[in-house]
Design a protein around this motif. Sequence first.
Motif, PDB file in Angstrom:
ATOM      1  N   SER A   1       0.838  -1.201   0.000  1.00  0.00           N
ATOM      2  CA  SER A   1       0.000   0.000   0.000  1.00  0.00           C
ATOM      3  C   SER A   1       0.876   1.254   0.000  1.00  0.00           C
ATOM      4  CB  SER A   1      -0.897   0.007   1.235  1.00  0.00           C
ATOM      5  OG  SER A   1      -0.105   0.138   2.414  1.00  0.00           O
ATOM      6  N   PRO A   2       0.295   2.430  -0.320  1.00  0.00           N
ATOM      7  CA  PRO A   2       1.063   3.679  -0.231  1.00  0.00           C
ATOM      8  C   PRO A   2       1.599   3.930   1.185  1.00  0.00           C
ATOM      9  CG  PRO A   2      -0.941   4.015  -1.511  1.00  0.00           C
ATOM     10  CD  PRO A   2      -1.036   2.631  -0.940  1.00  0.00           C
ATOM     11  N   ALA A   3       0.803   3.573   2.193  1.00  0.00           N
ATOM     12  CA  ALA A   3       1.265   3.747   3.581  1.00  0.00           C
ATOM     13  C   ALA A   3       2.485   2.871   3.849  1.00  0.00           C
ATOM     14  CB  ALA A   3       0.141   3.405   4.562  1.00  0.00           C
ATOM     15  N   HIS A   4       2.491   1.672   3.291  1.00  0.00           N
ATOM     16  CA  HIS A   4       3.630   0.769   3.482  1.00  0.00           C
ATOM     17  C   HIS A   4       4.875   1.326   2.800  1.00  0.00           C
ATOM     18  CE1 HIS A   4       5.927  -3.101   2.584  1.00  0.00           C
ATOM     19  NE2 HIS A   4       5.950  -2.972   3.895  1.00  0.00           N
ATOM     20  N   ALA A   5       4.722   1.864   1.599  1.00  0.00           N
ATOM     21  CA  ALA A   5       5.867   2.453   0.888  1.00  0.00           C
ATOM     22  C   ALA A   5       6.457   3.608   1.693  1.00  0.00           C
ATOM     23  CB  ALA A   5       5.437   2.928  -0.495  1.00  0.00           C
ATOM     24  N   ALA A   6       5.575   4.445   2.288  1.00  0.00           N
ATOM     25  CA  ALA A   6       6.047   5.564   3.120  1.00  0.00           C
ATOM     26  C   ALA A   6       6.764   5.039   4.359  1.00  0.00           C
ATOM     27  CB  ALA A   6       4.859   6.442   3.532  1.00  0.00           C
TER      28      ALA A   6
END
Length: 668
Positions: free
Chosen positions: A619-624
């Motif tokens: 997810s985008p949160a995981h990438a961040a």
Amino acid sequence: MDFLNYLAPIVGVIALIFAFSRISFINKIDAGNDRMKEISGYIHDGAMAFLGREYKVIGIFTLAMIIILFFVGGKTFALPLTFVFGAAFSILAGYIGMNVATKANVRTSNSAMQSGMAKALDVAFSGGAVMGMCVVGLGIIGISLSYFLSGGNTDVVYGFSLGASSIALFSRVGGGIYTKAADVGADLVGKVEAGIPEDDPRNPAVIADNVGDNVGDVAGMGADLFESYVGALLSGLVLGLSAYNTAGVTYTFILASVGILASIFGCYTVKGDKDPQKALNMGTYAASAVTLIAGAIFSLILLKSLRPFIGVAAGVVVGLVISKLTEVYTSADYQAVKKIAHDSQTGASTNIISGLAAGMMSTVGPIIIIGIGIIVAFTGAGGNTNTLQGLYGIAIAAVGMLSTAGITIAVDAYGPIADNAGGIAEMCELPDNVREITDSLDAVGNTTAAIGKGFAIGSAALTALSLFVSYTQAVQLQSIDVTKPGVIAGMFIGGMLPFAFSAYTMNAVGKAANSMIEEVRRQFKEIPGIMEGTSIPEYAKCVDISTAAALREMIIPGLMAIISPVAVGLILGSEALGGMLAGALVSGVLMAIFMSNAGGAWDNAKKYIEEGKYGGKGSPAHAAAVTGDTVGDPFKDTSGPSINILIKLMTIVSLVFAPLFVGYFGLF
């Protein structure tokens, strides 16, 4: 009761016997199938090769120090000899500990597959216990024999501590650069760009990453706490002799001896198949309780008062409270980490901001607790009426905190073994239930590693403060006048050094990580079949990149710690050097807490998301969160823990070179 002093080396031998009994236990465990042995062999060979190359570089430094110390020590070999013994004992502890850790990892994986959680925990913890008992066993043997054979001449014993401190800095910095270069490269290219899981065998940096866990968090951490342990004992001997004559020396040795025996007892209480964290905590609490009871009894017997024991109790309590506060800011069970994970939903920038804020706020509690502990130890030991007894109270607080270092290090070293076990399970495609067990052990290991760093920082603060007091006595300073220009300059220089040191070590990780990222990308591009699993990546090239970078970049930070105090002492004088040490102690402890806790919080925020929160993996949160974790990696595993050693090494260097500064108040 001077004969009690000789119990110290005997108890040290008992610790080593216990360590070798754990080695025998681990060696009897089946290492699994051929693929598991192959992967474990890659990790073991890479780790031992790094140590071999690192020790060759350290050998050149040791040779130079022998020559310098020969002249500083009055053209005798007493001081250089104890320096060599201090360095050699630290190297030996690290070598044995890491050799066993790289064998325990695969046996933990196989035990999880064959017998379940309880056996896997037993194997992983036994591997950590070897490191812990080697550190305290060799530490107490070395410092006690140096003291006895020198006839109680503490000026000579300083050499042993200097040797231990020198190895600790090179091991922490070198190991930290190695592990984080591999970790960052593996994460950014493997997880983010290629979209493959952590510890996937298709990732060329995966072996280097697993090797790094050992050279940084086993050998490096062990050398760090070996140095703290030796430094605390040394300050206890010096100030104990001043405050209580030989009785103070005896109490210091007895307290350390009791702590070792209590740690062995605590190791036997670590059992369980449901909650590894509870089992590990039980061992630590049991060892602390035994040490406190025995510390009170021997305080009455040897020193005819319970007052010195108040210092011991203060040290033990400070260590436990700092460990808990560290857990609050680095465990996903608490709000700080959950907030970082939540803020990751809006990108890497808010993840970074949240992590930095958490790290900064995490300094408040430990600093207040350390301050309270110092005041309680000083006044409780009688410092209001007898300053020397109060200062001994602070020194014995450091000894009290580190008395159970055997089991504390065991719990800390357990973490990378569990982490490696999970990596081997992933690379060898073991059943899902095996990875569930190793992930459970690894999750606890992340918390214990953060707690271990908090403990190391707290002990570093008390140990450096005690050695600082010894320095003021060595150069005959009754007080340090902070209104003098030279002293002010010294304080500012000291306050700056942890920042410059951290900047250099973080840049070193960045440069090494860039090389690692380029190599991993090259292999993905130029070696067909890696992503399909039909070709084997060139693991050895990634291992070599991390090794070469670590050895190249660890030299300047090491020289910085040794040259700075000597230069300030020769130019600005003994009082200004005292100001420099005070400035470094204050800013160094704050920086170490901030960096270690921020890094730990970022790491566990990433893992919290990977459990399925805020979109989970990919997810985008995981990438961040992965970006935040890569920033936090050098924070928590390179710069942060290395600052502990910086402040202690500068203090012990000042002590050893004190004859050059006595009565000298500088050019300005």
